[in-house]
Each structure stands twice: as C-alpha cells, then as structure tokens.
Write a protein that holds these residues in place. Structure first.
Motif, PDB file in Angstrom:
ATOM      1  N   THR A  18      -0.529   4.394  -5.653  1.00 32.42           N
ATOM      2  CA  THR A  18      -0.129   3.183  -4.781  1.00 32.42           C
ATOM      3  C   THR A  18      -0.995   2.738  -3.872  1.00 32.42           C
ATOM      4  OG1 THR A  18       2.249   4.279  -5.006  1.00 32.42           O
ATOM      5  CG2 THR A  18       2.117   2.580  -3.325  1.00 32.42           C
ATOM      6  N   SER A  19      -1.076   1.386  -3.645  1.00 32.15           N
ATOM      7  CA  SER A  19      -2.019   0.746  -2.509  1.00 32.15           C
ATOM      8  C   SER A  19      -1.697   1.103  -1.154  1.00 32.15           C
ATOM      9  CB  SER A  19      -1.990  -0.710  -2.812  1.00 32.15           C
ATOM     10  OG  SER A  19      -0.864  -1.368  -2.516  1.00 32.15           O
ATOM     11  N   ARG A  20      -2.878   1.284  -0.441  1.00 35.83           N
ATOM     12  CA  ARG A  20      -2.807   1.673   0.945  1.00 35.83           C
ATOM     13  C   ARG A  20      -2.331   0.051   1.825  1.00 35.83           C
ATOM     14  NH1 ARG A  20      -4.116   4.737   4.810  1.00 35.83           N
ATOM     15  NH2 ARG A  20      -4.757   6.298   3.462  1.00 35.83           N
ATOM     16  N   VAL A  97      -0.288   4.783   2.858  1.00 34.41           N
ATOM     17  CA  VAL A  97       0.139   4.670   1.490  1.00 34.41           C
ATOM     18  C   VAL A  97       1.761   4.700   1.431  1.00 34.41           C
ATOM     19  CG1 VAL A  97      -0.002   5.546  -0.974  1.00 34.41           C
ATOM     20  CG2 VAL A  97      -1.857   5.397   0.251  1.00 34.41           C
TER      21      VAL A  97
END
Length: 188
Positions: A18-20, A97
């Motif tokens: 998952t993106s930050r 995140v």
C-alpha cells in the motif's frame, strides 16, 4: 526533524503493498493559542489537498458554528477564520502506510510523527492541545511525546468529527467541541 516511531527513516523502510500517505503543513500563526490535531488526512482530503475535505466530516461545520463563519465559504477563507480565532491545525503524523481512509488501517510500524518541537518553537503561545478523536491522541502520545522533553501542555480528546464515528449526533459533538473556545484568545 520529524520524530520516528521506528529507528529507520521513511527512505529506508521496506517497500509496502500500500502506498505511503503524507500529511499537509500545519495551518498556524505564531500567536495561536490552541492546537487541534488529527491523525492523518483521509483520502478525500488528500485528493483535495485540504484538511477535512470529506463532505460528511463535521469539522468545518463545527468550527463554523464556534467561530461564526459560513462552512460553505472557500477553504482558504475557512483556514483564515481558524487563524483569526487563534487556532492552529495539524496532524500527529507526517506520513504512514494506510490503505483507505480509516485510522484503524494505519500500519503503526510505518508511522512517522510531525515535527512538534519545531511547531511549538514557532507558536510559543499554544497552551492547549485538542485531539480530533482517539486515533489522533494515540498517535501523539505514542510517537510525539517521547521526543518532546518537558512537554507539559494540557491535552484533551474530543469526539472525532469523522463520518466513520457516527455514535454521537452533530449537536453532541458541537457541545463537546465548545471546550476549544475557552483557550483560543490571547490574554489581554
């Protein structure tokens, strides 16, 4: 420099599925008396580049009721109303995140706190911290307080303005948030 929850920087953290996500700069003037903290902006806020942009979040309607402005006015005017009222706004986290918008989805091992030592140095009149919900308080107490030697400001958790926290009516939330008004003005 931001306080870290783990002894690694954001640049050296392992890749995540998952993106930050990253918070915004604080909205604050040196004469602020009150600091209101969230945890991390939700997806609607991140997409809009504005604090509390979700249309069902009660933050702006509550602030409008407390400070006497139109909650539908443009974002920059709403932030000016906060500043004129002696209120600063920020988030406990600089980045983390988190899939989606829920605070419960924040991966605690990825949390990096904002630079509160710097904020308190720039805003020396802040005399009370209010948390917008339990997650903001938890992030501050776990990740920020250990890096703030001698921190002794009173802190109060208020009910979250998030639409995900529907256990209280708008009127009940507004009543609790009235506490902000007692600290927002500079002494004469």
């Amino acid at each position: 420099m931001a306080a870290k929850f783990r002894p690694q920087s954001a640049a050296t953290m392992p890749p995540q599925t998952t993106s930050r996500v990253a918070s915004f700069p604080p909205i604050a003037l040196p004469n602020a008396r009150v600091l209101i903290l969230g945890s991390m902006p939700g997806m609607a806020s991140l997409a809009a580049g504005q604090y509390y942009a979700h249309p069902r979040n009660a933050f702006w309607p509550i602030m409008a009721a407390l400070l006497g402005f139109d909650p539908a006015m443009p974002y920059v005017e709403r932030t000016r109303a906060l500043l004129a009222g002696g209120i600063a706004l920020w988030d406990a986290l600089q980045s983390c995140v988190r899939p989606g918008s829920l605070d419960s989805a924040i991966d605690q091992s990825t949390m990096i706190a904002n630079d509160f030592a710097g904020l308190f140095a720039r805003c020396p009149h802040i005399d009370h911290v209010y948390f917008n919900g339990a997650a903001a308080e938890r992030c501050f107490r776990l990740g920020v307080l250990p890096a703030l030697a001698g921190f002794d400001l009173p802190c109060t958790r208020l009910p979250s303005t998030s639409p995900a926290h529907a256990g209280r009516s708008f009127e009940q939330k507004l009543a609790a948030w009235r506490a902000v008004m007692q600290h927002r003005q500079m002494p004469q």
